[in-house]
Design a protein around this motif. Structure first.
Motif, PDB file in Angstrom:
ATOM      1  N   LYS A 248       0.832  -1.211   0.000  1.00 32.35           N
ATOM      2  CA  LYS A 248       0.000   0.000   0.000  1.00 32.35           C
ATOM      3  C   LYS A 248       0.862   1.254   0.000  1.00 32.35           C
ATOM      4  O   LYS A 248       0.543   2.246  -0.679  1.00 32.35           O
ATOM      5  N   TRP A 249       1.957   1.245   0.738  1.00 32.67           N
ATOM      6  CA  TRP A 249       2.857   2.396   0.766  1.00 32.67           C
ATOM      7  C   TRP A 249       3.378   2.678  -0.642  1.00 32.67           C
ATOM      8  O   TRP A 249       3.412   3.829  -1.094  1.00 32.67           O
ATOM      9  N   LEU A 250       3.775   1.628  -1.341  1.00 33.07           N
ATOM     10  CA  LEU A 250       4.302   1.790  -2.698  1.00 33.07           C
ATOM     11  C   LEU A 250       3.219   2.261  -3.662  1.00 33.07           C
ATOM     12  O   LEU A 250       3.466   3.106  -4.524  1.00 33.07           O
ATOM     13  N   GLU A 251       2.016   1.720  -3.505  1.00 31.00           N
ATOM     14  CA  GLU A 251       0.919   2.153  -4.373  1.00 31.00           C
ATOM     15  C   GLU A 251       0.557   3.616  -4.116  1.00 31.00           C
ATOM     16  O   GLU A 251       0.297   4.374  -5.062  1.00 31.00           O
ATOM     17  N   ASP A 252       0.548   4.014  -2.849  1.00 34.14           N
ATOM     18  CA  ASP A 252       0.276   5.419  -2.525  1.00 34.14           C
ATOM     19  C   ASP A 252       1.353   6.328  -3.108  1.00 34.14           C
ATOM     20  O   ASP A 252       1.061   7.436  -3.583  1.00 34.14           O
ATOM     21  N   TRP A 253       2.583   5.864  -3.061  1.00 37.94           N
ATOM     22  CA  TRP A 253       3.716   6.625  -3.603  1.00 37.94           C
ATOM     23  C   TRP A 253       3.529   6.847  -5.108  1.00 37.94           C
ATOM     24  O   TRP A 253       3.710   7.960  -5.613  1.00 37.94           O
ATOM     25  N   THR A 254       3.146   5.792  -5.811  1.00 36.67           N
ATOM     26  CA  THR A 254       2.910   5.920  -7.253  1.00 36.67           C
ATOM     27  C   THR A 254       1.724   6.828  -7.541  1.00 36.67           C
ATOM     28  O   THR A 254       1.760   7.634  -8.482  1.00 36.67           O
ATOM     29  N   MET A 255       0.684   6.709  -6.750  1.00 34.69           N
ATOM     30  CA  MET A 255      -0.491   7.548  -6.959  1.00 34.69           C
ATOM     31  C   MET A 255      -0.143   9.025  -6.791  1.00 34.69           C
ATOM     32  O   MET A 255      -0.655   9.889  -7.530  1.00 34.69           O
ATOM     33  N   GLU A 256       0.746   9.331  -5.861  1.00 33.77           N
ATOM     34  CA  GLU A 256       1.179  10.731  -5.697  1.00 33.77           C
ATOM     35  C   GLU A 256       1.929  11.213  -6.933  1.00 33.77           C
ATOM     36  O   GLU A 256       1.802  12.379  -7.326  1.00 33.77           O
ATOM     37  N   LYS A 257       2.703  10.333  -7.546  1.00 28.77           N
ATOM     38  CA  LYS A 257       3.391  10.699  -8.783  1.00 28.77           C
ATOM     39  C   LYS A 257       2.380  10.972  -9.901  1.00 28.77           C
ATOM     40  O   LYS A 257       2.552  11.897 -10.702  1.00 28.77           O
ATOM     41  N   CYS A 258       1.330  10.164  -9.950  1.00 33.09           N
ATOM     42  CA  CYS A 258       0.285  10.377 -10.955  1.00 33.09           C
ATOM     43  C   CYS A 258      -0.401  11.729 -10.744  1.00 33.09           C
ATOM     44  O   CYS A 258      -0.662  12.467 -11.711  1.00 33.09           O
ATOM     45  N   LYS A 259      -0.677  12.058  -9.489  1.00 35.01           N
ATOM     46  CA  LYS A 259      -1.327  13.335  -9.194  1.00 35.01           C
ATOM     47  C   LYS A 259      -0.408  14.503  -9.556  1.00 35.01           C
ATOM     48  O   LYS A 259      -0.863  15.535 -10.060  1.00 35.01           O
ATOM     49  N   ALA A 260       0.894  14.331  -9.300  1.00 36.10           N
ATOM     50  CA  ALA A 260       1.850  15.391  -9.657  1.00 36.10           C
ATOM     51  C   ALA A 260       1.914  15.571 -11.174  1.00 36.10           C
ATOM     52  O   ALA A 260       1.988  16.697 -11.678  1.00 36.10           O
ATOM     53  N   ALA A 261       1.865  14.466 -11.908  1.00 35.16           N
ATOM     54  CA  ALA A 261       1.878  14.555 -13.372  1.00 35.16           C
ATOM     55  C   ALA A 261       0.619  15.247 -13.879  1.00 35.16           C
ATOM     56  O   ALA A 261       0.677  16.086 -14.795  1.00 35.16           O
ATOM     57  N   ALA A 262      -0.516  14.922 -13.286  1.00 33.93           N
ATOM     58  CA  ALA A 262      -1.771  15.569 -13.681  1.00 33.93           C
ATOM     59  C   ALA A 262      -1.724  17.062 -13.395  1.00 33.93           C
ATOM     60  O   ALA A 262      -2.192  17.878 -14.204  1.00 33.93           O
ATOM     61  N   ALA A 263      -1.153  17.434 -12.252  1.00 38.98           N
ATOM     62  CA  ALA A 263      -1.031  18.846 -11.901  1.00 38.98           C
ATOM     63  C   ALA A 263      -0.124  19.575 -12.884  1.00 38.98           C
ATOM     64  O   ALA A 263      -0.376  20.737 -13.244  1.00 38.98           O
ATOM     65  N   SER A 264       0.926  18.898 -13.343  1.00 42.09           N
ATOM     66  CA  SER A 264       1.823  19.513 -14.321  1.00 42.09           C
ATOM     67  C   SER A 264       1.075  19.852 -15.604  1.00 42.09           C
ATOM     68  O   SER A 264       1.301  20.911 -16.205  1.00 42.09           O
ATOM     69  N   LEU A 265       0.205  18.962 -16.014  1.00 45.35           N
ATOM     70  CA  LEU A 265      -0.551  19.197 -17.241  1.00 45.35           C
ATOM     71  C   LEU A 265      -1.537  20.352 -17.075  1.00 45.35           C
ATOM     72  O   LEU A 265      -1.705  21.172 -17.968  1.00 45.35           O
ATOM     73  N   SER A 266      -2.194  20.403 -15.925  1.00 41.46           N
ATOM     74  CA  SER A 266      -3.186  21.461 -15.712  1.00 41.46           C
ATOM     75  C   SER A 266      -2.537  22.817 -15.509  1.00 41.46           C
ATOM     76  O   SER A 266      -3.139  23.854 -15.799  1.00 41.46           O
ATOM     77  N   ASN A 267      -1.285  22.836 -15.046  1.00 43.41           N
ATOM     78  CA  ASN A 267      -0.596  24.105 -14.789  1.00 43.41           C
ATOM     79  C   ASN A 267       0.207  24.607 -15.973  1.00 43.41           C
ATOM     80  O   ASN A 267       0.751  25.704 -15.939  1.00 43.41           O
ATOM     81  N   SER A 268       0.305  23.796 -17.019  1.00 46.85           N
ATOM     82  CA  SER A 268       1.147  24.170 -18.159  1.00 46.85           C
ATOM     83  C   SER A 268       0.305  24.284 -19.413  1.00 46.85           C
ATOM     84  O   SER A 268      -0.351  23.338 -19.833  1.00 46.85           O
ATOM     85  N   THR A 285      15.467  20.855 -15.528  1.00 43.29           N
ATOM     86  CA  THR A 285      14.642  20.787 -16.725  1.00 43.29           C
ATOM     87  C   THR A 285      13.272  20.230 -16.385  1.00 43.29           C
ATOM     88  O   THR A 285      13.151  19.273 -15.639  1.00 43.29           O
ATOM     89  N   THR A 286      12.265  20.845 -16.941  1.00 40.48           N
ATOM     90  CA  THR A 286      10.901  20.357 -16.833  1.00 40.48           C
ATOM     91  C   THR A 286      10.534  19.676 -18.139  1.00 40.48           C
ATOM     92  O   THR A 286      10.695  20.262 -19.203  1.00 40.48           O
ATOM     93  N   THR A 287      10.076  18.463 -18.048  1.00 37.90           N
ATOM     94  CA  THR A 287       9.666  17.727 -19.241  1.00 37.90           C
ATOM     95  C   THR A 287       8.241  17.235 -19.059  1.00 37.90           C
ATOM     96  O   THR A 287       7.803  16.979 -17.933  1.00 37.90           O
ATOM     97  N   PRO A 288       7.503  17.072 -20.122  1.00 41.44           N
ATOM     98  CA  PRO A 288       6.148  16.549 -20.005  1.00 41.44           C
ATOM     99  C   PRO A 288       6.158  15.093 -19.535  1.00 41.44           C
ATOM    100  O   PRO A 288       7.102  14.351 -19.825  1.00 41.44           O
ATOM    101  N   PRO A 289       5.127  14.682 -18.829  1.00 43.06           N
ATOM    102  CA  PRO A 289       5.026  13.279 -18.390  1.00 43.06           C
ATOM    103  C   PRO A 289       4.607  12.385 -19.557  1.00 43.06           C
ATOM    104  O   PRO A 289       3.424  12.119 -19.759  1.00 43.06           O
ATOM    105  N   ILE A 290       5.578  11.941 -20.316  1.00 46.77           N
ATOM    106  CA  ILE A 290       5.335  11.314 -21.609  1.00 46.77           C
ATOM    107  C   ILE A 290       4.384  10.114 -21.517  1.00 46.77           C
ATOM    108  O   ILE A 290       3.353  10.055 -22.196  1.00 46.77           O
ATOM    109  N   VAL A 291       4.739   9.130 -20.702  1.00 46.58           N
ATOM    110  CA  VAL A 291       3.931   7.908 -20.653  1.00 46.58           C
ATOM    111  C   VAL A 291       2.583   8.188 -20.004  1.00 46.58           C
ATOM    112  O   VAL A 291       1.554   7.657 -20.429  1.00 46.58           O
TER     113      VAL A 291
END
Length: 526
Positions: A248-268, A285-291
């Motif tokens: 669960k800790w690892l899944e929560d960690w990944t989910m936070e990365k997904c939320k950060a990627a989504a925020a990057s898209l909405s802010n850019s 460097t800031t890069t788009p979350p490709i995958v």
């Protein structure tokens, strides 16, 4: 009245004897196959114990050496060790996956591409993301180029430079896990949402310790999930509670990365790469979350899905980052170990690498990386990596499939009925002495100066990334990052073994060193 039990009991007993002894030993199509163990025809206990105590790969290999291309591992299980009527039939012929995969590799209770049992949903998912993992895309991607420059020149080379100056040995297994994680996370979620495990030692140690802690208990979930459920009803937990907490800790960690990627898209407004200054004035460097973008766009469709969108994305990306860091990290570790044992090949490799422009030396003026196509074309580097993937495959274990309803012959066997567990393993395929003479020796030269016919034959038996429609989607990404990391290191440094105790592989599906470390000393070469 004659008691019914006096009739029923012997009938049931006779039925059980027929089902579990007479049929599997004498009448099953598998009865014509050689047994890996004398009990294999009527019991799965032998192969289960080999898996439980991590002796499976070598035991199956020994059985094939003794008995040939097909052996029976259990009453309803066989292993094949050939290309024609072997891996070509099983892995390119539509055989579905065994339930071992979802038992092992599902996250959030949601299937991902790797855990999908049926071919159709797998192929649909693979088409969604295969483009961004293609060789042409990766070699021409400005985002991958930007990620590579930052990781190599701002992180990896400075760490090695400092260690070399202080004559401080480095655990390269942990460093390699860090490097490959930084690469795959940046590609998936964007560099600004990624990790910096190369330099952030405490963060990487926490993540790796939690991730690796679950490995000793994976056997039960993969092979005997029913046993876990049965004992759980009795209040007995075969796997400790903290294992679920770790997952669960690892899944929560990944989910936070997904939320950060989504925020990057909405802010850019412009998702393309751009450079900015960080708070400590170091260029970042800031890069788009490709995958993430590719998967989000593909999964947003009008067709209904039984799973929420965020979980469908997260389970897929969690699998990518887990497999992406571990397999490449293990491979690099064994490559560096072999190069440290062979200084003459190190020297040849360095001479080849120093022909590259721009230079990968830390003191170069450009701090840029060569074009991936030029690194990919270096013959000695390619040979060293291919030979490491052959003899030190990070996933040498069996890839279980299930025979289809239509009876199918494998490796000259009688037609096997549907529902038989069948697998091949890289460990055995890569040790075919007819194809790879002196198979236990690390010999990069076998991939050099060889006629095209011989290269093609070795390629047919090379199985580090699997084959067919289920072949590893990230194989090109892995090859590109491993070649770049190796090129960056051996352009400027020599490596020397400090402590390689326990470098032998764990005999399991995924096989890193038994000691879970390798200490090397780095020495700067002018």
């Amino acid at each position: 009245m004659f008691p019914l039990s006096l009739v029923a009991v012997p009938i049931v007993a006779l039925y059980l004897v027929y089902k579990y002894l007479v049929f599997p030993i004498f009448l099953s199509p598998l009865s014509k196959l050689p047994n890996a163990h004398f009990s294999s025809s009527f019991s799965a206990l032998w192969i289960l114990l080999k898996r439980r105590y991590e002796e499976e790969n070598r035991a199956i290999y020994a059985a094939h050496v003794k008995h040939g291309d097909i052996v029976r591992l259990g009453p309803n299980e066989v292993s094949v060790a050939c290309v024609d009527e072997g891996i070509r039939t099983v892995y390119s012929g539509g055989f579905e996956k065994w339930n071992w995969y979802p038992n092992q590799f599902e996250n959030y209770g949601v299937p991902n591409m790797f855990s999908m049992v049926n071919s159709k949903p797998h192929s649909i998912r693979k088409r969604m993301i295969s483009h961004v993992y293609s060789k042409s895309y990766l070699q021409s991607s400005p985002e991958v180029h930007a990620i590579s420059k930052i990781i190599i020149f701002d992180r990896l080379l400075p760490v090695l430079e400092e260690a070399a100056a202080n004559k401080q040995p480095i655990d390269v297994l942990e460093l390699n896990f860090s490097s490959t994680m930084d690469f795959i996370i940046a590609f998936i979620f964007g560099l600004q949402n990624g990790t910096n495990f190369i330099q952030d030692i405490s963060a990487r140690e926490e993540w790796l310790s939690i991730y690796q802690s679950r490995r000793p208990f994976r056997f039960w979930a993969g092979e005997l999930p029913g046993v876990i459920s049965f004992f759980k009803k009795l209040g007995i937990h075969i796997t400790p509670a903290w294992m679920n907490e770790a997952s669960k800790w690892l899944e929560d960690w990944t989910m936070e990365k997904c939320k950060a990627a989504a925020a990057s898209l909405s802010n850019s407004k412009d998702p393309s790469s751009h450079t900015k200054e960080s708070s400590d004035s170091l260029p970042t460097t800031t890069t788009p979350p490709i995958v993430y973008i590719q998967l989000l766009t593909s999964l947003k469709s009008p067709s209904p899905s039984p799973y929420p969108l965020d979980l469908s994305i997260a389970t897929e990306l969690h699998d990518h980052l887990a497999a992406g860091h571990e397999t490449s990290g293990i491979t690099l570790t064994y490559l560096f170990h072999e190069l440290s044992l062979h200084p003459e090949i190190q020297s040849q490799l360095r001479n080849e690498l120093r022909t590259q422009a721009p230079s990968l030396r830390l003191d170069s003026e450009t701090h840029d990386v060569p074009a991936p196509r030029t690194i990919d074309a270096l013959p000695i580097l390619h040979a060293c990596l291919m030979e490491t993937l052959r003899i030190h495959a990070a996933i040498p274990g069996p890839q279980p499939r299930i025979t289809p309803p239509t009876p199918t012959s494998l490796a000259g066997s009688p037609p096997l009925t549907g529902g038989v567990r069948v697998s091949a393993q890289a460990f055995t395929l890569h040790r075919n002495a007819d194809v790879f003479p002196e198979p236990e020796k690390w010999k990069p030269e076998r991939w050099l100066g060889t006629c095209e016919e011989k290269k093609a034959e070795m390629g047919r038996w090379f199985w580090a990334f699997g084959s067919g429609g289920r072949m590893c989607v990230g194989s090109h990404f892995a090859m590109q990052e491993m070649k770049l990391i190796t090129a960056a290191i051996y352009t400027s440094f020599t490596t020397h073994i400090v402590d390689d105790g326990g470098i032998e592989h764990i005999d399991a599906y995924t096989a890193g060193p038994k000691s879970n470390r390798l200490l090397l000393r780095f020495e700067r070469v002018e």
